[in-house]
Scaffold this motif. Structure first.
Motif, PDB file in Angstrom:
ATOM      1  N   ARG A  79      -4.214  24.159  -6.425  1.00 54.40           N
ATOM      2  CA  ARG A  79      -4.065  22.976  -5.032  1.00 54.40           C
ATOM      3  C   ARG A  79      -4.642  23.588  -4.086  1.00 54.40           C
ATOM      4  O   ARG A  79      -4.112  23.455  -2.873  1.00 54.40           O
ATOM      5  CB  ARG A  79      -2.156  22.815  -5.303  1.00 54.40           C
TER       6      ARG A  79
ATOM      7  N   GLY B 136      -3.872  10.778  -9.815  1.00 57.32           N
ATOM      8  CA  GLY B 136      -3.286  10.373 -11.461  1.00 57.32           C
ATOM      9  C   GLY B 136      -2.293   9.676 -10.026  1.00 57.32           C
ATOM     10  O   GLY B 136      -2.269   9.018  -8.847  1.00 57.32           O
TER      11      GLY B 136
ATOM     12  N   PHE C 105       3.463  14.096 -10.285  1.00 56.04           N
ATOM     13  CA  PHE C 105       1.847  14.622 -10.114  1.00 56.04           C
ATOM     14  C   PHE C 105       1.190  13.940  -8.602  1.00 56.04           C
ATOM     15  O   PHE C 105       0.356  14.411  -8.338  1.00 56.04           O
ATOM     16  CB  PHE C 105       1.886  12.527 -10.579  1.00 56.04           C
ATOM     17  N   LYS C 106       2.351  14.375  -7.852  1.00 56.10           N
ATOM     18  CA  LYS C 106       2.325  14.846  -6.736  1.00 56.10           C
ATOM     19  C   LYS C 106       3.026  16.076  -5.828  1.00 56.10           C
ATOM     20  O   LYS C 106       4.707  15.478  -6.792  1.00 56.10           O
ATOM     21  CB  LYS C 106       1.978  14.116  -5.879  1.00 56.10           C
TER      22      LYS C 106
ATOM     23  N   TYR D 166      -6.558  13.164   2.434  1.00 52.55           N
ATOM     24  CA  TYR D 166      -6.985  12.921   1.011  1.00 52.55           C
ATOM     25  C   TYR D 166      -8.987  13.332   0.305  1.00 52.55           C
ATOM     26  O   TYR D 166      -9.448  13.112   0.058  1.00 52.55           O
ATOM     27  CB  TYR D 166      -7.873  11.348   1.144  1.00 52.55           C
TER      28      TYR D 166
ATOM     29  N   PHE E 266       1.384  -1.049   0.012  1.00 52.07           N
ATOM     30  CA  PHE E 266      -0.344  -0.228   0.108  1.00 52.07           C
ATOM     31  C   PHE E 266       1.044   0.891  -0.339  1.00 52.07           C
ATOM     32  O   PHE E 266       0.679   2.118   0.140  1.00 52.07           O
ATOM     33  CB  PHE E 266      -0.751   0.440   1.821  1.00 52.07           C
ATOM     34  N   LEU E 267       2.048   1.133  -0.067  1.00 53.59           N
ATOM     35  CA  LEU E 267       2.373   2.706   0.220  1.00 53.59           C
ATOM     36  C   LEU E 267       3.008   3.325  -1.010  1.00 53.59           C
ATOM     37  O   LEU E 267       2.474   3.246  -2.154  1.00 53.59           O
ATOM     38  CB  LEU E 267       4.060   1.996   0.418  1.00 53.59           C
TER      39      LEU E 267
ATOM     40  N   GLU F  59       4.531   6.773  -3.264  1.00 58.37           N
ATOM     41  CA  GLU F  59       5.507   7.462  -3.253  1.00 58.37           C
ATOM     42  C   GLU F  59       5.555   8.561  -2.759  1.00 58.37           C
ATOM     43  O   GLU F  59       4.838   9.419  -2.629  1.00 58.37           O
ATOM     44  CB  GLU F  59       5.695   8.069  -5.223  1.00 58.37           C
TER      45      GLU F  59
ATOM     46  N   LYS G 235      -7.584  16.647  -0.610  1.00 53.96           N
ATOM     47  CA  LYS G 235      -7.684  18.660  -0.701  1.00 53.96           C
ATOM     48  C   LYS G 235      -8.032  18.342  -2.205  1.00 53.96           C
ATOM     49  O   LYS G 235      -7.536  17.076  -3.174  1.00 53.96           O
ATOM     50  CB  LYS G 235      -6.217  18.018  -0.123  1.00 53.96           C
TER      51      LYS G 235
ATOM     52  N   CYS H   9      -0.772   4.435 -10.083  1.00 53.51           N
ATOM     53  CA  CYS H   9      -1.501   3.475  -9.130  1.00 53.51           C
ATOM     54  C   CYS H   9      -3.121   4.262  -9.582  1.00 53.51           C
ATOM     55  O   CYS H   9      -3.842   3.149  -9.900  1.00 53.51           O
ATOM     56  CB  CYS H   9      -1.279   3.559  -7.311  1.00 53.51           C
TER      57      CYS H   9
HETATM   58  C1  UDX Z   1      -1.332   5.547  -4.093  1.00 51.01           C
HETATM   59  C2  UDX Z   1      -2.440   5.027  -2.577  1.00 51.01           C
HETATM   60  O1  UDX Z   1      -2.227   6.017  -2.019  1.00 51.01           O
HETATM   61  C3  UDX Z   1      -0.956   3.944  -2.008  1.00 51.01           C
HETATM   62  O2  UDX Z   1      -1.685   3.660  -0.829  1.00 51.01           O
HETATM   63  C4  UDX Z   1      -0.951   3.513  -3.360  1.00 51.01           C
HETATM   64  O3  UDX Z   1      -0.409   1.788  -3.072  1.00 51.01           O
HETATM   65  C5  UDX Z   1       0.278   3.294  -4.317  1.00 51.01           C
HETATM   66  O4  UDX Z   1      -1.378   4.796  -5.121  1.00 51.01           O
HETATM   67  P1  UDX Z   1       0.582   7.061  -4.575  1.00 51.01           P
HETATM   68  O5  UDX Z   1      -0.247   6.919  -6.030  1.00 51.01           O
HETATM   69  O6  UDX Z   1       2.363   6.939  -4.321  1.00 51.01           O
HETATM   70  O7  UDX Z   1      -0.548   5.711  -3.627  1.00 51.01           O
HETATM   71  O8  UDX Z   1      -0.057   8.577  -4.470  1.00 51.01           O
HETATM   72  P2  UDX Z   1      -1.066   9.391  -3.988  1.00 51.01           P
HETATM   73  O9  UDX Z   1      -0.629   9.690  -2.599  1.00 51.01           O
HETATM   74  O10 UDX Z   1      -2.096   8.722  -2.459  1.00 51.01           O
HETATM   75  O11 UDX Z   1      -1.607  10.338  -4.461  1.00 51.01           O
HETATM   76  C6  UDX Z   1      -2.301  10.003  -5.975  1.00 51.01           C
HETATM   77  C7  UDX Z   1      -3.069  11.425  -6.257  1.00 51.01           C
HETATM   78  O12 UDX Z   1      -4.240  11.513  -5.500  1.00 51.01           O
HETATM   79  C8  UDX Z   1      -1.791  11.997  -6.830  1.00 51.01           C
HETATM   80  O13 UDX Z   1      -2.185  13.240  -7.851  1.00 51.01           O
HETATM   81  C9  UDX Z   1      -2.220  13.233  -5.860  1.00 51.01           C
HETATM   82  O14 UDX Z   1      -2.445  14.510  -6.139  1.00 51.01           O
HETATM   83  C10 UDX Z   1      -3.660  13.449  -5.467  1.00 51.01           C
HETATM   84  N1  UDX Z   1      -3.869  13.630  -4.447  1.00 51.01           N
HETATM   85  C11 UDX Z   1      -3.587  13.155  -2.880  1.00 51.01           C
HETATM   86  C12 UDX Z   1      -5.134  14.404  -3.984  1.00 51.01           C
HETATM   87  O15 UDX Z   1      -5.742  15.606  -5.052  1.00 51.01           O
HETATM   88  N2  UDX Z   1      -5.851  15.409  -3.235  1.00 51.01           N
HETATM   89  C13 UDX Z   1      -5.229  14.322  -1.897  1.00 51.01           C
HETATM   90  O16 UDX Z   1      -5.993  15.113  -0.700  1.00 51.01           O
HETATM   91  C14 UDX Z   1      -4.710  13.412  -2.216  1.00 51.01           C
END
Ligand code: UDX
Length: 440
Positions: free
Chosen positions: A419, A261, A328-329, A253, A156-157, A159, A255, A264
């Motif tokens: 953002r 994107g 992407f973040k 989660y 579940f990690l 990035e 925001k 995953c």
């Molecule tokens: C995700 C899952 O969180 C993780 O558990 C899984 O193992 C892999 O996929 P990750 O792809 O690293 O992890 O990104 P994450 O931090 O979840 O962000 C995903 C997207 O959502 C990004 O584009 C991020 O900018 C966006 N996001 C996240 C928002 O727009 N608002 C938020 O509050 C949180």
């Protein structure tokens, strides 16, 4: 705790983090990849992924002799210099989106074909990659070995916090038809003290999809609420804060942004639609979350157009735009499926000239989509003579940029903050006109 001999096949985000972290827990880990240059670099302790603490753990593992890197899966399962073969083999190879959104299991199959003859009796093969429901059974079939068990142990990690997520997990999920194999895998993590769900393989495989799709729905919901806030004159920050204190919802989660994107969420939501489809289930809720996400990008483009030209439709030709952030973040250099790049492509299509600054990228970073963007290594260069600055990634250092100086450099002082990152008062004092998301 038992110290296990472990092979990890694949040294991408999941594989390298798994290998380095399991070694830090005391296990003896051999990681394999098909890329000889990567293996050479990793063997020297050179980590090319931007991930806090990962390089440190790799260096510690190498120095302690608990971690090593070899070319090819077979060499990791039966290392030349070890007295016995791996007891547990983690599969951490990519499962990209294939035709029609179905996960492509080509790499998994290739690895299984390579290692099946060299696995010692009682080896446990662990699927850590996100794989379709039923892959554990398929893996067992492909292996064709009665004396080897297969376990699903989704990862579940995130990035940017991969090591932290691995070493302080919310939960460990392990599924298998063999109770003994599942317990052996769960025992690897016993020092972490996390709640552990022991289940069947199909349920374990579904947990990962289910969690990621739920998160995607949560984000699409927030982005839709942000739009509604704009129409009703409400503030999304206050709305989500008020919602988030409800422990059943939680503050994280929530925001709004330019859409979700990364490597995953987009892949897993599409795959889940396929999974549902093949089970003859129309997953309308999830489909709506994906549609909302696609629409979000167009909404950002419309906002930029409005801010620059005063109209929501029309062209952006002759406009020069400075983009702040492309990954992407924040806290990653990953551009895969970045909403920022998707928005950039649409702005470009509308005729805008694009210049971008991202702390994780350099002028010579190569990636599909970057050809039409001029990447600069100084935020002031991204502001020079632009008609608007568009904040696309939530890098915290953008908050403390010299905004008055940036305002002087622009052709017209306009910021579109997708953002809601920068304090509106700071922008107003610097002389910017400003638009964000859901701030009616
Ligand atoms: C995700 C899952 O969180 C993780 O558990 C899984 O193992 C892999 O996929 P990750 O792809 O690293 O992890 O990104 P994450 O931090 O979840 O962000 C995903 C997207 O959502 C990004 O584009 C991020 O900018 C966006 N996001 C996240 C928002 O727009 N608002 C938020 O509050 C949180």
């Amino acid at each position: 705790m038992f110290i296990r001999r472990i092979a990890v096949v694949g040294t991408g985000y999941v594989g390298l983090t798994t290998g380095a972290c399991l070694a830090s827990l005391g296990h003896r880990v051999v990681c394999a990849d098909v890329d000889p240059d990567k293996i050479a670099r990793l063997s020297r302790g050179e980590v090319d992924i931007l991930e806090p603490r990962l390089a440190e753990l790799v260096a510690e593992g190498l120095a302690a002799g608990r971690l090593s890197f070899v070319l090819g899966a077979k060499a990791a399962v039966v290392p030349a210099d070890a007295d016995s073969a791996a007891e547990i083999v983690f599969l951490c190879v990519p499962t990209p989106m294939g035709v029609g959104g179905v996960a492509d299991l080509g790499s998994v199959e290739a690895v299984l074909a390579e290692i099946t003859d060299v696995l010692a009796p009682d080896t446990v093969v662990v699927n850590k990659s996100t794989v379709p429901v039923g892959t554990a059974d398929r893996t067992l079939e492909l292996l064709g070995r009665e004396d080897v068990a297969v376990v699903s142990n989704p990862e579940f990690l995130r990035e940017g916090s991969a090591v932290e997520d691995f070493l302080k997990p919310d939960r460990i999920v392990v599924g298998s038809r063999s109770q003994d194999a599942a317990e052996r895998v769960a025992a690897l993590y016993s020092r972490l003290g996390a709640p552990t769900v022991l289940t069947d393989a199909a349920s374990a495989e579904l947990v990962k999809y289910s969690a990621n799709c739920f998160l995607a729905m949560k984000l699409s919901y927030v982005n839709a609420m942000a739009e509604l806030c704009e129409r009703l004159g409400a503030d999304i920050g206050d709305v989500t804060e008020g919602m988030g204190y409800d422990r059943r919802i939680g503050q994280s989660y929530l925001k709004p942004g330019p859409g979700w994107g990364g490597s995953c969420l987009p892949k897993d939501t599409r795959a889940m639609l396929q999974i549902a489809d093949s089970a003859d289930f129309e997953f309308r809720l999830l489909r709506a979350a994906i549609d909302t996400n696609e629409r979000q990008r167009q909404r950002i483009v419309d906002k930029v157009r409005q801010a620059v030209t005063g109209r929501r439709s029309g062209t952006l030709s002759h406009a020069r735009l400075g983009l702040l952030g492309l990954t992407f973040k924040a806290h990653t250099d990953d551009l895969r499926d970045s909403p920022a790049l998707a928005v950039a492509a649409m702005l470009r299509q509308d005729g805008a000239e694009l210049v971008a600054y991202d702390p994780a990228l350099s002028a010579d970073t190569a990636h599909p989509g970057l050809e039409s963007i001029s990447v600069v290594e100084d935020p002031e260069l991204a502001a020079k003579d632009v008609d608007a600055l568009v904040v696309l990634t939530e890098w915290p250092q953008f908050r403390s940029l010299d905004w008055p100086r940036l305002a002087e450099l622009t052709r017209q002082p306009v910021v579109v903050d997708t953002r809601n990152l920068i304090d509106p008062d700071v922008l107003a004092r610097a002389g910017f006109r400003w638009d964000g998301l859901g701030r009616g």
